[in-house]
Design an enzyme around this catalytic site. Structure first.
Site, PDB file in Angstrom:
ATOM      1  N   ASP A  36       1.027  -1.240  -0.150  1.00 19.45           N
ATOM      2  CA  ASP A  36       0.077  -0.048  -0.151  1.00 19.45           C
ATOM      3  C   ASP A  36       1.044   1.225  -0.048  1.00 19.45           C
ATOM      4  O   ASP A  36       2.060   1.256  -0.051  1.00 19.45           O
ATOM      5  CB  ASP A  36      -1.007  -0.129   1.096  1.00 19.45           C
ATOM      6  N   ALA A  38       0.074   5.256   1.355  1.00 16.30           N
ATOM      7  CA  ALA A  38      -0.207   5.849   2.802  1.00 16.30           C
ATOM      8  C   ALA A  38      -0.361   5.017   3.883  1.00 16.30           C
ATOM      9  O   ALA A  38      -1.106   4.193   3.866  1.00 16.30           O
ATOM     10  CB  ALA A  38      -1.312   6.925   2.520  1.00 16.30           C
ATOM     11  N   LYS A  78     -11.727   6.195  -2.979  1.00 13.55           N
ATOM     12  CA  LYS A  78     -12.054   7.469  -2.131  1.00 13.55           C
ATOM     13  C   LYS A  78     -13.634   7.722  -2.272  1.00 13.55           C
ATOM     14  O   LYS A  78     -14.169   8.159  -1.611  1.00 13.55           O
ATOM     15  CB  LYS A  78     -11.336   8.623  -2.827  1.00 13.55           C
ATOM     16  N   ASP A 212      -2.027  -1.395   5.911  1.00 13.41           N
ATOM     17  CA  ASP A 212      -2.208  -0.770   7.118  1.00 13.41           C
ATOM     18  C   ASP A 212      -3.719  -0.619   7.489  1.00 13.41           C
ATOM     19  O   ASP A 212      -4.301   0.129   8.496  1.00 13.41           O
ATOM     20  CB  ASP A 212      -1.521   0.602   7.294  1.00 13.41           C
TER      21      ASP A 212
END
Length: 295
Positions: A36, A38, A78, A212
């Site tokens: 990933d 960010a 998003k 994460d």
């Protein structure tokens, strides 16, 4: 950075990447690690998207959401993330009270269209690599392990982030954005499998997905890969790099447990604090593969 320069940088990166892939012989049973972005490689605490979500709701509709509410669906594309925030009971109740109706697709489109330009401007401010990430990635490359990547960011944002990360030394062999594929993003396996195809990987069982967020770990499972969840560098702990480095043992233990309770729901094969802890996991997975084990 104008689009011509941006495209030139991306072309140079892709040329270098293709040369590296073709000229590297693997010394490991692991074929690829797919990261990933960010909260995993860059942007400790995953603050770039979350703060912009808060700002976008406020700017477009004068509607307040908390940073914690913005964090809940992290890992989704998003547009889907905004939709998921709108469905949170706390948000849905306040939205109904303020506007007299539930959030609909037109509302989501409006917020998304505000989010993207803001994110493009500010994502470069959060492009610093997480502690020791570049060293870990480069060591994997030296072993002949290919570096894939995918993100909940759309391509318009990734086209800004990729060259910014490259300037800081991060050069993955493949980048897939959440809107690159017609079937959508996480937790479906499409982005991870696109990496497999582009990198020429022979078996998904020789791949590791590092993330994460729970949708990112579920993506790895759905793609048939080993999965490694990060507890302290990402969205669930929500610490800045400075807070992490200055935190007491008690503070870190509390943040770790908070993140673990969320991340364990996606059943990752391994839970570690940050990418700095990944090399030990790599060695263990290598041994398991040699023994014939599969994810």
């Amino acid at each position: 950075m104008n689009s011509t320069i941006n495209n030139d940088i991306n072309n140079d990166i892709n040329n270098d990447i293709n040369n590296d892939i073709n000229n590297t012989q693997s010394n490991s049973p692991i074929e690829a690690v797919i990261f990933d972005w960010a909260g995993t490689i860059v942007d400790f605490g995953s603050f770039a998207p979350t703060t912009i979500f808060v700002e976008s709701f406020q700017k477009e509709y004068d509607f307040a959401i908390t940073l914690q509410e913005a964090r809940v669906p992290m890992g989704l594309g998003k547009w889907d993330h905004i939709q998921a925030v709108g469905k949170l009971p706390s948000v849905a109740t306040r939205w109904q009270a303020q506007f007299g109706k539930a959030m609909d697709n037109a509302d989501i489109d409006q917020i998304y269209n505000t989010f993207i330009p803001l994110q493009k401007v500010k994502v470069v401010d959060h492009a610093d690599p997480i502690l020791n990430a570049i060293n870990v990635v480069n060591d994997l490359k030296k072993q002949g392990i290919k570096i894939g990547s995918c993100s909940g960011y759309p391509r318009a944002v990734m086209d800004v982030l990729i060259p910014a990360a490259a300037e800081n030394g991060y050069l993955p062999d493949c980048v897939v954005a959440t809107d690159d594929l017609p079937y959508g993003g996480r937790p479906a396996p499409h982005m991870a499998l696109k990496n497999v195809i582009e990198l020429g990987v022979n078996s998904v069982t020789n791949c590791i997905k590092v993330d994460d967020s729970t949708p990112g770990i579920e993506e790895g499972h759905n793609a048939g890969m080993w999965t490694v969840a990060l507890l302290l560098s990402g969205n669930e702990a929500g610490l800045t790099a400075q807070e992490y480095q200055q935190a007491s043992v008690q503070t870190l233990n509390k943040a770790r447990e908070k993140a673990r309770l969320i991340m364990k729901k996606s059943n990752p094969h391994y839970l570690i604090d940050t990418i700095n802890d990944l090399p030990a996991v790599i060695k263990e997975i290598e041994l398991r593969l040699i023994k014939g084990e599969r994810p």
